[in-house]
Design a protein around this motif. Structure first.
Motif, PDB file in Angstrom:
ATOM      1  N   PRO B 115       0.818  -1.226   0.000  1.00 17.01           N
ATOM      2  CA  PRO B 115       0.000   0.000   0.000  1.00 17.01           C
ATOM      3  C   PRO B 115       0.846   1.267   0.000  1.00 17.01           C
ATOM      4  O   PRO B 115       0.438   2.287  -0.530  1.00 17.01           O
ATOM      5  CB  PRO B 115      -0.781  -0.083   1.315  1.00 17.01           C
ATOM      6  CG  PRO B 115      -0.643  -1.463   1.766  1.00 17.01           C
ATOM      7  CD  PRO B 115       0.631  -1.976   1.239  1.00 17.01           C
ATOM      8  N   ILE B 149      -6.044   1.451   6.396  1.00 15.07           N
ATOM      9  CA  ILE B 149      -5.279   0.436   5.665  1.00 15.07           C
ATOM     10  C   ILE B 149      -3.909   0.998   5.282  1.00 15.07           C
ATOM     11  O   ILE B 149      -2.868   0.400   5.558  1.00 15.07           O
ATOM     12  CB  ILE B 149      -6.035   0.013   4.388  1.00 15.07           C
ATOM     13  CG1 ILE B 149      -7.330  -0.695   4.752  1.00 15.07           C
ATOM     14  CG2 ILE B 149      -5.170  -0.882   3.518  1.00 15.07           C
ATOM     15  CD1 ILE B 149      -8.221  -0.954   3.566  1.00 15.07           C
ATOM     16  N   PHE B 150      -3.941   2.181   4.676  1.00 18.33           N
ATOM     17  CA  PHE B 150      -2.686   2.759   4.201  1.00 18.33           C
ATOM     18  C   PHE B 150      -1.798   3.201   5.368  1.00 18.33           C
ATOM     19  O   PHE B 150      -0.584   2.990   5.350  1.00 18.33           O
ATOM     20  CB  PHE B 150      -2.981   3.929   3.256  1.00 18.33           C
ATOM     21  CG  PHE B 150      -3.438   3.472   1.901  1.00 18.33           C
ATOM     22  CD1 PHE B 150      -2.533   3.315   0.877  1.00 18.33           C
ATOM     23  CD2 PHE B 150      -4.764   3.170   1.665  1.00 18.33           C
ATOM     24  CE1 PHE B 150      -2.938   2.868  -0.363  1.00 18.33           C
ATOM     25  CE2 PHE B 150      -5.179   2.725   0.434  1.00 18.33           C
ATOM     26  CZ  PHE B 150      -4.264   2.575  -0.583  1.00 18.33           C
ATOM     27  N   SER B 152      -1.762   1.974   8.383  1.00 18.78           N
ATOM     28  CA  SER B 152      -1.202   0.812   9.088  1.00 18.78           C
ATOM     29  C   SER B 152      -0.002   0.275   8.338  1.00 18.78           C
ATOM     30  O   SER B 152       1.010  -0.083   8.959  1.00 18.78           O
ATOM     31  CB  SER B 152      -2.225  -0.308   9.194  1.00 18.78           C
ATOM     32  OG  SER B 152      -3.414   0.172   9.662  1.00 18.78           O
ATOM     33  N   ALA B 153      -0.107   0.216   7.009  1.00 19.77           N
ATOM     34  CA  ALA B 153       1.032  -0.272   6.232  1.00 19.77           C
ATOM     35  C   ALA B 153       2.243   0.613   6.485  1.00 19.77           C
ATOM     36  O   ALA B 153       3.362   0.132   6.690  1.00 19.77           O
ATOM     37  CB  ALA B 153       0.697  -0.284   4.755  1.00 19.77           C
TER      38      ALA B 153
END
Lengths: 351, 275
Positions: B115, B149-150, B152-153
């Motif tokens: 990501p 999501i992004f 966390s990546a």
């Protein structure tokens, strides 16, 4: 502290065996060497110097060790599932969705599986243009960023220690793409500050005389903005690298062996930076390939960068163009994943 | 080395000093012009062509900021409320997962980087259908989910890259001296990790604050964000409003980045390494 001293003095194989006994995972690379022979050979001498370890090592099969092992297994499963569910699953979903849509598997207007959209996309100049154009811009941006970084570091290697340099880098790093694009437009645009200055200096007579640098044919403004956005990252990385691999000493050595100031920079420092910084170059390329806000604001209508073209095709009024947007998305995701794989592989083999 | 031998370079550095100083001064001046111009524009109204400064400097955009129903204020508050939640969740995930990714290379690192490397807008477009099916499109929760999501990546990468092996050795020590799992966290991990966590929290906060592509695709224009307002001002060519929005947008990143730089600088003493 004590343990770190001991760890430094005992051989790798012993260290890994101890960690495995503790219920920790040891990476495959670190586990390369241990053999039963080396373990038994070093075990005694090492355990003797720490009574606690000696007593625990004799109870290797005890209940507490088993429990600890089980809980660490559980922990491993937990983090893997978090990584898979939170990060991998959406990514895989996105890729599969794009591929299926581009092959006609889903979609309101789809009439079954087909490779028609791919054939149309390959012959469509706007899509092929977007593909080639993105790679061209990304290469140009990477080249300019690296040239600027290397030029700056080679000429002013001492600047990386100054406070002013750090503050400038940090402020630049904190400036998002939207702000950079707007600043570049304010300064370099046809109605921008430089244009006004040239007007007052008598060089031009109206705003139209100023050479177009924003939304122009050669994408000058866009390239400058993306370069400015990535420059702090690259400068910070390479200046840290300069200190970490002790390039200063190598330059001093070269100079005391008779090399000139420029020779020491160009033949010693530059190759060292380039060789060590290859993974960073890949990262810069990937990041510039995926830039969105700057091309959206400062780019021209056609050709467009990957992100802008995909967004335009996917959310436009013409629904028949939607599968082509996903063709472009599949192309982009494949390219990025391949470069990323190369990056990860490179990092892995050089650590 | 430089003390004992008077190399030609050290002589040349002295003669170069005023030149490099003047170059640095010039570079700093060029660097500050765009920022000052932006601030100057945000203070006035209008900017007709040959004028170098705004037509009227009357603090126009700033006066209306706190008026009722100001769009910019609403957007800033929404972004400001959303970003701490995204930052907290992703920092927690990063802390849990990051150290494991560090010891497991290969596919796990590839997943964590994916990501970070991919353009958020393309992923957003590909995930939009899923979000519509789940009913999260155009809602704050949906934006929160996709930003997490992004972020966390990013957090996983940050923790996996900067997790030092010393922490693991301290953990082992506390464990062998009879400490429980809580003791390990309290005495071995946390003292060495709080700065990194703070850095990660601030960075993910900024990611959420500055995000445009995800809010515009998943939020669908329903969820207000400062970046959305700024881009719409730029597109309708209202210079002063756009500059005003950008200044508000810029304040947290610049403050936080300098803060993060200070935190990291104290953690890693550079300069001691090289001679």
């Amino acid at each position: 502290m004590v343990q770190s001293l001991i760890f430094k003095n005992c051989p790798t194989s012993t260290r890994n065996n101890f960690r495995e006994f503790q219920g920790e995972h040891v990476s495959h690379r670190a586990r390369r060497l241990p053999t039963a022979h080396s373990w038994s050979l070093h075990r005694k001498s090492w355990c003797d110097c720490m009574p606690i370890f000696a007593s625990t090592s004799s109870k290797a099969t005890s209940m507490s060790a088993l429990l600890r092992n089980a809980s660490s297994r559980l922990y491993q499963m937990a983090w893997r599932s978090v990584l898979l569910v939170v990060i991998a699953l959406p990514m895989v979903w996105a890729m599969c969705y794009a591929l299926t849509y581009s092959l006609g598997g889903i979609g309101r207007l789809s009439s079954g599986w087909t490779i028609k959209h791919w054939l149309v996309a390959i012959s469509e100049p706007s899509i092929v243009g977007a593909f080639l154009f993105s790679f061209l811009i990304a290469s140009a941006v990477t080249f300019f960023v690296l040239t600027a970084t290397m030029g700056f570091l080679l000429i002013f290697p001492a600047a990386r220690r100054s406070r002013a340099f750090l503050i400038v880098i940090l402020i630049m790093m904190g400036t998002p793409g939207i702000a950079v694009a707007q600043m570049v437009a304010n300064v370099l645009g046809p109605g921008g500050w430089f244009s006004r200055l040239s007007y007052h200096a008598g060089l031009i007579h109206s705003a139209n005389d100023f050479p177009p640098l924003i939304n122009d044919r050669f994408n000058v403004g866009m390239t400058i903005s993306i370069v400015l956005g990535l420059l702090p990252l690259s400068l910070l990385y390479f200046s840290q690298l300069w200190g970490a691999v002790r390039i200063d000493r190598c330059c001093h050595l070269a100079q005391s062996l008779g090399a000139s100031w420029w020779d020491a920079r160009l033949r010693v420092a530059l190759p060292m930076l380039v060789l060590r910084g290859k993974s960073m170059m890949m990262l810069l390329f990937i990041l510039s390939l995926g830039s969105y806000e700057v091309p959206l604001l400062l780019g021209q209508q056609s050709p467009q960068m990957f992100s802008v073209a995909t967004q335009r095709l996917a959310t436009g009024f013409d629904l028949t163009l939607k599968p082509q947007a996903y063709v472009l998305a599949v192309l982009y995701l494949t390219c990025t994943s391949l470069i990323l794989m190369m990056y990860v592989h490179r990092r892995q083999s050089h650590e | 080395m430089s003390d004992t031998t008077l190399s030609p370079r050290s002589l040349r550095v002295g003669s170069r000093d005023w030149r490099s100083r003047s170059i640095i001064g010039l570079a700093l001046a060029i660097f500050t012009i765009p920022y000052l111009l932006l601030l100057w524009l945000s203070l006035g109204t209008g900017w007709s062509y040959p004028n170098l400064s705004p037509d009227k400097v009357n603090f126009g955009p700033w006066k209306t900021l706190f008026a009722d129903g100001n769009e910019l204020l609403r957007a800033a508050l929404t972004s400001g409320l959303l970003s701490p939640f995204v930052a907290t969740l992703s920092t927690t995930i990063g802390m849990m997962v990051g150290r494991q990714v560090q010891s497991h290379r290969g596919i796990w690192r590839f997943i964590a980087y994916l990501p970070f490397a991919c353009s958020p807008v393309i992923i957003g477009i590909c995930l939009l259908d899923l979000f519509i099916r789940v009913g999260l499109d155009g809602s704050l929760v949906g934006v929160f989910a996709i930003q997490s999501i992004f972020a966390s990546a990013f957090a996983v990468i940050l923790f996996s890259e900067l997790w030092s092996p010393e922490i693991r050795q301290m953990e082992n020590l506390v464990q062998t001296l009879g400490g429980t799992r809580w003791d390990v966290w309290r005495h071995a991990v946390w003292p060495r990790l709080w700065k990194l966590s703070a850095v990660c929290w601030l960075q993910t906060l900024l990611f959420s604050w500055l995000d445009y592509s995800l809010v515009s695709t998943i939020g669908g224009g329903v969820v207000p964000a400062l970046t959305l307002s700024v881009i719409s001002y730029v597109r309708e060519a209202s210079m002063n409003q756009a500059a005003h929005g950008t200044i508000i947008l810029l304040v947290p990143p610049i403050v936080f980045t300098i803060l993060v730089g200070g935190l990291l600088r104290r953690r890693v003493p550079t300069g001691a390494v090289d001679g």
